[in-house]
Write an enzyme that holds these catalytic residues in place. Structure first.
Site, short mmCIF file in Angstrom:
data_model
loop_
_atom_site.label_atom_id
_atom_site.label_comp_id
_atom_site.label_asym_id
_atom_site.label_seq_id
_atom_site.Cartn_x
_atom_site.Cartn_y
_atom_site.Cartn_z
N HIS A 187 -9.20 6.57 -12.45
CA HIS A 187 -8.42 7.18 -11.31
C HIS A 187 -7.90 6.02 -10.49
CE1 HIS A 187 -9.92 11.06 -12.57
NE2 HIS A 187 -11.21 10.53 -12.08
N ASP A 218 -9.90 14.09 -18.67
CA ASP A 218 -10.96 14.30 -18.07
C ASP A 218 -11.61 15.53 -17.74
OD1 ASP A 218 -12.58 13.98 -15.57
OD2 ASP A 218 -11.02 13.27 -14.60
#
Length: 452
Positions: free
Chosen positions: A268, A319
């Site tokens: 991220h 993810d």
């Protein structure tokens, strides 16, 4: 021995016409351009290397779409996390394997040929370790083996619930291990991947919320030179709490204290200052971007133009697996930048193709982050490749980089016609060879989980 003939193929030296690739023992043994197809060749319109998916939580595929009802107040990442905890506490090892297999089949059908499994669902539902501490890791490996997807397994160290060593909460009980248990899980996982062709092993200290500095040092040592992945700066609240704990922001703290280098992948890294962005890029570590999940959770927008301008490397991952698609992640990455900057073609150099820029970056950065053997469509390289359907409306009459633009921005997964991993065809006509069996088992598992 298999021979592929591609009318158009993306090689390390660029696009080639009439490329003939001979596959033997899982590798391209010969690659020749400008060759007419021969009888017995498998003919495809467009051939590109398979992409790495550098960040997955496979078990979350089972809850896709289940967190889309608004609560009594504003919904955030933190409220979604509570839904995820409740779902994680239900799954048996057999059910986790079935859900992972479904996710992995979908990854292959979308153009991914390797996954980095950020694996933290370790223990029994009551939090007790299984007698076989690698029970759940073996389930992940079994799902990857069944699907034919290459695996980089990343056992996760998860010890705390927040900065400063705060004790974990009950919803995290399946994730939590002390250092001795984690070391045993890593060694057992090393044995698991040794039995899986092409698999690699790294470690993943979950985040600075979930490990102390001493925990982080211990986890990195267990990597034994392999990849190190960590969540960092996904949420504004996380940044604020890190500042309160240490006086530094998460990426800043890692740069100052963790010795970031090309083995590392920061997942991220959404919220960074310009100084953090430039230093992170200069470290050689990879940014693990998960644009669909980051949009789904309302995380924010990664400062991609500045990171790329500073020489930063990135790859993409699925993810939470709320939507599984290689093109979807790349498209969302660019579209978020367009919305944030109110411009078009943000991540391409002047005059260049955006699809090609995204594809090249994800291939190189993802491969680095997963310690994957690369080489692309070249002699000696692993025969991991994706054929796109030239008859797709978005690819008709395209040539060169326009084929990638059509796939990523207009066609998506429907353009994926065939996929080979180690020279073995696992997808034909857009469908995985085990789709029906895997899907039936997944449906039965969801029937049980949803009834509880």
């Amino acid at each position: 021995m298999t021979v592929l003939h591609a009318s158009h193929a993306l090689t390390p030296t660029g696009w080639q016409a009439d490329l003939r690739l001979t596959v033997a023992e899982g590798r391209f043994s010969a690659v020749e351009a400008g060759c007419a197809p021969q009888p017995g060749d498998t003919r495809v319109a467009v051939l590109v290397p398979g992409l790495p998916n550098l960040h997955s939580h496979a078990f979350q595929r089972g809850m896709a779409g289940l967190a889309e009802r608004r609560g009594p107040a504003a919904d955030t990442f933190w409220t979604w996390r509570e839904t995820m905890y409740r779902f994680a506490l239900r799954m048996s090892p057999e059910e986790a394997e079935a859900v992972a297999a479904q996710a992995y089949v979908e990854m292959l059908e979308s153009g991914f040929t390797r996954v980095g499994e950020f694996h933290y669902l370790h223990h029994a539902p009551d939090g007790a370790p299984y007698a076989n501490v690698a029970e759940m890791a073996e389930r992940i490996a079994a799902a990857a083996s069944l699907a034919g997807l290459r695996l980089t397994l990343l056992p996760v160290l998860y010890r705390r619930s927040n900065f400063g060593g705060i004790a974990p909460n009950d919803g995290q009980r399946r994730f939590v291990s002390d250092l001795d248990l984690f070391a045993r899980m890593v060694e057992a996982s090393r044995a698991v991947v040794a039995d899986l062709p092409g698999a690699t092993l790294g470690v993943a200290p979950h985040s600075l919320r979930a490990v102390t500095p001493n925990d982080l040092t211990a986890a990195v040592a267990l990597a034994d030179g392999g990849p190190v992945h960590i969540h960092a700066a996904e949420q504004v609240r996380e940044v604020e709490e890190c500042l309160a704990w240490s006086g530094a922001r998460p990426v800043e703290w890692l740069l100052d204290h963790a010795g970031l280098d090309p083995r590392w992948c920061l997942i991220h890294a959404t919220h960074m200052t310009p100084d953090e962005t430039a230093r992170f890029a200069g470290s050689g570590a990879v940014a693990g971007l998960c644009p669909v999940t980051e949009a789904s959770l309302g995380d924010g927008i990664f400062p991609a133009p500045d990171f790329v301008a500073a020489g930063g490397r990135y790859g993409v991952g699925t993810d939470s697996n709320v939507l599984v698609g290689a093109a979807d992640e790349l498209r969302q990455l660019e579209y978020a930048q367009r919305l944030g900057h109110r411009q078009r073609n943000v991540l391409a150099a002047p005059g260049a193709s955006t699809g090609r820029a995204l594809f090249d970056a994800a291939l190189a950065g993802g491969g680095q982050a997963l310690a994957a053997e690369g080489g692309g469509l070249a002699a000696g390289a692993p025969a991991d490749c994706v054929a796109l359907a030239g008859t797709d409306p978005a690819l008709i009459e395209r040539r060169g980089d326009a084929l990638l633009d059509g796939w990523i921005f207009a066609a998506g997964s429907r353009a994926v016609d065939a996929v080979w991993v180690a020279g073995r065809q696992v997808v034909a006509g857009g469908r995985h060879h085990a789709r029906e069996a895997v899907g039936a088992r997944y449906a039965a598992v969801l029937g049980r989980l949803m009834a509880e």
